[in-house]
Write a protein that holds these residues in place. Structure first.
Motif, short mmCIF file in Angstrom:
data_model
loop_
_atom_site.label_atom_id
_atom_site.label_comp_id
_atom_site.label_asym_id
_atom_site.label_seq_id
_atom_site.Cartn_x
_atom_site.Cartn_y
_atom_site.Cartn_z
N MET A 166 -9.09 6.47 -23.99
CA MET A 166 -10.12 6.55 -22.96
C MET A 166 -9.64 7.32 -21.74
O MET A 166 -10.39 8.11 -21.16
CB MET A 166 -10.57 5.14 -22.58
N ASP A 167 -8.38 7.13 -21.36
CA ASP A 167 -7.83 7.87 -20.22
C ASP A 167 -7.80 9.37 -20.53
O ASP A 167 -8.15 10.19 -19.68
CB ASP A 167 -6.43 7.37 -19.89
N ALA A 168 -7.38 9.71 -21.75
CA ALA A 168 -7.30 11.12 -22.13
C ALA A 168 -8.68 11.75 -22.23
O ALA A 168 -8.88 12.90 -21.85
CB ALA A 168 -6.56 11.26 -23.47
N SER A 169 -9.65 10.98 -22.72
CA SER A 169 -11.02 11.50 -22.84
C SER A 169 -11.59 11.79 -21.46
O SER A 169 -12.24 12.81 -21.25
CB SER A 169 -11.91 10.49 -23.57
N GLY A 170 -11.33 10.91 -20.51
CA GLY A 170 -11.82 11.12 -19.16
C GLY A 170 -11.19 12.34 -18.53
O GLY A 170 -11.86 13.13 -17.86
N LYS A 171 -9.89 12.54 -18.77
CA LYS A 171 -9.21 13.70 -18.23
C LYS A 171 -9.75 14.99 -18.83
O LYS A 171 -9.96 15.98 -18.14
CB LYS A 171 -7.70 13.59 -18.50
N TRP A 201 -8.99 5.08 -33.17
CA TRP A 201 -9.17 4.44 -31.85
C TRP A 201 -10.50 4.89 -31.22
O TRP A 201 -11.20 4.09 -30.60
CB TRP A 201 -8.01 4.77 -30.92
N GLN A 202 -10.82 6.16 -31.37
CA GLN A 202 -12.09 6.65 -30.83
C GLN A 202 -13.28 5.96 -31.49
O GLN A 202 -14.25 5.60 -30.81
CB GLN A 202 -12.20 8.17 -31.04
N GLU A 203 -13.21 5.76 -32.80
CA GLU A 203 -14.30 5.09 -33.51
C GLU A 203 -14.42 3.63 -33.09
O GLU A 203 -15.54 3.10 -32.98
CB GLU A 203 -14.07 5.19 -35.03
#
Length: 367
Positions: free
Chosen positions: A223-228, A345-347
């Motif tokens: 989630m942190d990486a997706s936000g970045k 993890w994304q799923e």
């Protein structure tokens, strides 16, 4: 030569790493097959408190990142408990309350008193646990505030889910699940892992339906990486935000380099607390490593888990160098394995993001 506390060479303050990984020594009381560090060396090394203090103070004076943290590692850091506890008191005295401090240990030398010390000084304890075997770390101790790091090995996948469930039943409520970077993951191993991840996902969702579950630390990172990624609007190579202070008192670009004996690494260091940090040399190392990785895996877009460790381990001689193609096979295998984990993890976030317990476990709060 730069004076102690001098600014990093060739970089502004904003470029300074946000994590300091401290390797107190190259000594350990275990022989884990997945360990990437060259331990039990004939001429062992360990930091003195002066070296450790200088390294900690250098990091604290130069790193201004929000969420900066210090990781104490080894070898086995609890073999040097007096040094470790003194260092923790030092950083808690000289750093702001926002500094994160973590300890990575095999757990064999933990005691009730030591756990209470770490909890009172806000130190996150992460215990290593192979995804196989019968023993459970910290048997008889409270697991409150203690996470467990589960390393997936290609040959141990059939028993990995039972192992994770045993850890859950033993009281662990926070787990990190990662692939062994020292293994050669064949295409068949990758397929087996993908099938295993389907079973894990089903198991985890079943726990949630029964009002049970545990934090998967990797999900927070996703989630942190997706936000970045959304903020930056583009995909880049993985940026390493860590600096390594090895047991010889020098800085290194990647801790997987420590797969080689320290005596053979002296010319590959990128500075020291007294000499200063060579940020240009650090970037040159990553550029070279990334070029080799890209040559092996091709232009597949962003890589979820940092693959530089595969290159660093290879360069350190951690693997048997059969041929250049062996390195390529390792790089491709790790890329496929880590990508499979990342997608899982994304799923889970997609499928369980509306479940109250899942959100609570992973500290997902509405804006």
């Amino acid at each position: 030569m730069h004076a102690a506390g001098s600014a990093p060479m060739g970089a502004g303050m904003r470029d300074f790493p946000g994590t300091l990984a401290v390797y107190l020594s190259d000594r350990c009381n275990e022989h884990c097959p997945y360990c990437y560090v060259s331990v039990q060396q004939r001429s062992s090394a360990a930091l003195s408190f002066e070296q450790l203090r200088e390294g900690l103070d250098y990091f604290l004076s130069h790193s201004r990142r929000l969420g900066r943290k210090i990781l104490f590692m080894g070898g086995e850091p609890l073999l040097h408990y007096a040094l470790l506890s003194r260092a923790i008191r030092h950083v808690r005295t000289h750093a702001d309350g926002g500094l994160g401090v973590s300890l990575f240990t095999n757990g064999t030398l933990l005691s009730k008193e030591r756990l209470e010390f770490f909890r009172s000084h806000k130190v996150d304890v992460i215990v290593h646990a192979r995804a196989q075997g019968q023993s459970v770390p910290l048997r008889g101790h409270s697991k409150a505030g203690v996470a467990v790091n589960v390393v997936l090995l290609p040959g141990a996948l059939p028993g990995a889910l039972r192992r994770i469930h045993a850890l859950y039943q033993a009281g662990f409520r926070s787990m990190s699940i990662a692939p062994d970077i020292t293994s050669l993951w064949s295409p068949r191993d990758v397929c087996r892992l993908q099938a295993w991840l389907i079973c894990f996902s089903s198991y985890y969702k079943g726990l949630l339906r029964r009002g049970q579950g545990f934090e998967v630390i990797n999900i927070r990172k996703v989630m942190d990486a997706s936000g970045k990624s959304e903020r930056e609007g583009k995909k880049m190579r993985p940026a390493c935000d860590s600096l390594v202070l090895a047991a010889d008192g020098r800085f290194y670009a990647c801790d997987k380099m420590l797969g080689a004996p320290l005596a053979s690494l002296s010319e590959k260091n990128i500075g020291s607390p007294r000499a200063g940090l060579d940020m240009v040399g650090r970037e040159e190392y990553f550029s070279k490593a990334w070029s080799c990785i890209r040559s092996a895996i091709g232009a597949h877009g962003s890589v979820p888990y940092c693959p530089i460790g595969v290159y660093a381990s290879w360069e350190a001689g951690r693997f048997r160098r059969a041929s250049g193609s062996d390195f390529e096979a390792r790089a491709v295998g790790f890329y496929r394995v880590s990508t499979s984990l990342w997608h899982c993890w994304q799923e889970l976030v997609k499928d369980c993001g509306d479940v109250a317990l899942f959100r609570e476990l992973h500290r997902i709060f509405d804006a």
